[in-house]
Design a protein around this motif. Structure first.
Motif, PDB file in Angstrom:
ATOM      1  N   LEU A 167       4.486  -3.841 -12.896  1.00 21.72           N
ATOM      2  CA  LEU A 167       6.009  -2.596 -13.738  1.00 21.72           C
ATOM      3  C   LEU A 167       5.898  -1.901 -14.367  1.00 21.72           C
ATOM      4  N   ASP A 168       4.977  -2.444 -15.479  1.00 25.58           N
ATOM      5  CA  ASP A 168       5.122  -1.391 -16.568  1.00 25.58           C
ATOM      6  C   ASP A 168       4.103   0.230 -16.303  1.00 25.58           C
ATOM      7  N   TYR A 169       3.326  -0.343 -14.843  1.00 27.74           N
ATOM      8  CA  TYR A 169       2.682   1.254 -14.450  1.00 27.74           C
ATOM      9  C   TYR A 169       3.610   2.099 -14.359  1.00 27.74           C
ATOM     10  N   PHE A 170       5.380   2.285 -13.967  1.00 21.63           N
ATOM     11  CA  PHE A 170       6.158   2.882 -13.504  1.00 21.63           C
ATOM     12  C   PHE A 170       7.415   2.813 -14.975  1.00 21.63           C
ATOM     13  N   ASP A 171       7.393   1.523 -15.050  1.00 21.49           N
ATOM     14  CA  ASP A 171       8.139   1.557 -16.094  1.00 21.49           C
ATOM     15  C   ASP A 171       8.778   0.462 -16.802  1.00 21.49           C
ATOM     16  N   ALA A 172       8.108   0.491 -18.488  1.00 19.27           N
ATOM     17  CA  ALA A 172       7.871  -0.582 -18.994  1.00 19.27           C
ATOM     18  C   ALA A 172      10.206  -1.349 -18.926  1.00 19.27           C
ATOM     19  N   GLY A 173      10.641  -1.163 -18.429  1.00 19.55           N
ATOM     20  CA  GLY A 173      12.196  -1.614 -18.490  1.00 19.55           C
ATOM     21  C   GLY A 173      12.328  -2.361 -17.294  1.00 19.55           C
ATOM     22  N   PRO A 229       0.620  -1.337  -0.244  1.00 21.26           N
ATOM     23  CA  PRO A 229      -0.073   0.109  -0.262  1.00 21.26           C
ATOM     24  C   PRO A 229       0.598   1.423   0.063  1.00 21.26           C
ATOM     25  N   ASP A 230       2.493   1.406   0.309  1.00 25.34           N
ATOM     26  CA  ASP A 230       2.852   2.574   0.462  1.00 25.34           C
ATOM     27  C   ASP A 230       4.233   2.619  -0.143  1.00 25.34           C
ATOM     28  N   ILE A 231       4.957   1.652   0.828  1.00 23.79           N
ATOM     29  CA  ILE A 231       6.594   1.742   0.251  1.00 23.79           C
ATOM     30  C   ILE A 231       6.907   1.647  -0.971  1.00 23.79           C
ATOM     31  N   ARG A 281      12.165   5.521 -11.042  1.00 23.86           N
ATOM     32  CA  ARG A 281      11.329   6.275 -12.198  1.00 23.86           C
ATOM     33  C   ARG A 281      11.906   7.016 -12.430  1.00 23.86           C
ATOM     34  N   GLN A 282      11.772   7.959 -11.593  1.00 21.82           N
ATOM     35  CA  GLN A 282      12.484  10.049 -11.356  1.00 21.82           C
ATOM     36  C   GLN A 282      13.888   9.673 -11.082  1.00 21.82           C
ATOM     37  N   LEU A 283      14.933   8.556 -10.372  1.00 22.73           N
ATOM     38  CA  LEU A 283      15.997   9.128 -10.571  1.00 22.73           C
ATOM     39  C   LEU A 283      16.831   8.691 -12.220  1.00 22.73           C
ATOM     40  N   GLN A 284      16.138   7.678 -12.488  1.00 21.91           N
ATOM     41  CA  GLN A 284      16.512   7.991 -13.938  1.00 21.91           C
ATOM     42  C   GLN A 284      16.563   8.612 -14.924  1.00 21.91           C
ATOM     43  N   LEU A 314       9.556   2.752  -5.792  1.00 19.15           N
ATOM     44  CA  LEU A 314       9.394   2.488  -7.525  1.00 19.15           C
ATOM     45  C   LEU A 314       9.400   3.906  -8.231  1.00 19.15           C
ATOM     46  N   ALA A 315       8.589   4.715  -7.631  1.00 23.45           N
ATOM     47  CA  ALA A 315       8.307   5.853  -8.514  1.00 23.45           C
ATOM     48  C   ALA A 315       9.524   6.705  -8.160  1.00 23.45           C
ATOM     49  N   GLN A 316       9.981   6.381  -7.119  1.00 27.02           N
ATOM     50  CA  GLN A 316      11.543   7.426  -6.856  1.00 27.02           C
ATOM     51  C   GLN A 316      12.091   6.544  -7.943  1.00 27.02           C
TER      52      GLN A 316
END
Length: 213
Positions: free
Chosen positions: A131-137, A85-87, A96-99, A92-94
């Motif tokens: 995972l595809d929701y965050f990044d397909a890679g 629900p949280d972490i 994606r942003q880091l990339q 994963l969003a972080q």
């Protein structure tokens, strides 16, 4: 202070300086950068790399993978699950942003892997959709509970298996990332919570292409 004492003092200082420069040169030659800056970014490197266990899992495409064959690229492994629900979504969003903050060469030598701690619900199909929701890679690993626990324990990222008989159960797990080098060995950890600004500054110096030949 006598002339002899002064001479000894100067020699000791020179030896310390040479040793310091030598250690710094060795660290930089390994692409590890400044140890203090790495620690400040949450990057903890092991004094000696750790061989991964000989275990088999499934990726998000349902293909068998041997975890000790994570070679050719640097990998950041995060142990989590798709119903978290949280972490997990936050991490994963972080990532994606880091990339988006890393140079192209660093990105070309880095892969992100989510290792499930909830194999009861995390089928390959579920992992892929998530995972595809965050990044397909992004890559996903799942498998049998016992195998996943062995893998997590070997990397010093243990988790507590959930009581799957309960509805909407959660799984207690670490938020740390595991750093795997291009030789397929564990090099260290990135401590949670992640600091993208500091990681973006330090990872390019750490993540170097695998040597050829």
């Amino acid at each position: 202070m006598t002339r002899t004492q002064i001479t000894v003092f100067v020699l000791v200082a020179l030896v310390a300086l040479v040793l310091g420069l030598t250690v710094n040169k060795v660290l930089n030659s390994k692409g590890q950068g400044d140890p203090t800056a790495l620690l400040d970014a949450g990057i903890v490197l092991l004094p000696q790399s750790r061989t991964l266990p000989d275990l088999n899992l499934l990726d998000q495409n349902g293909q068998a993978v041997a975890v000790n064959q994570l070679k050719g690229q640097w990998s950041l492994l995060f142990f989590g699950y798709t119903f978290c629900p949280d972490i997990c979504p936050a991490t994963l969003a972080q990532l994606r942003q880091l990339q988006g903050q890393l140079p192209a060469q660093t990105l070309a030598n880095l892969q992100i892997v989510l290792v499930s701690v909830d194999p009861n619900r995390d089928t390959p199909e579920q992992l892929k959709k998530y995972l595809d929701y965050f990044d397909a890679g992004f890559i996903g690993f799942t498998g049998e509970e016992a195998t996943l626990q062995k893998f997590a324990n070997a990397l010093s990222i243990p988790y507590i298996p959930a009581d799957t008989s309960k509805e909407n159960y959660t799984v207690d797990h670490s938020g740390n990332l595991v750093i795997i080098g291009p030789d397929g060995t564990q090099r260290g950890f990135i401590r949670a919570p992640l600091n993208n600004a500091k990681l973006a500054a330090q990872l390019p110096g750490l993540i170097q292409p695998a040597p050829r030949g």
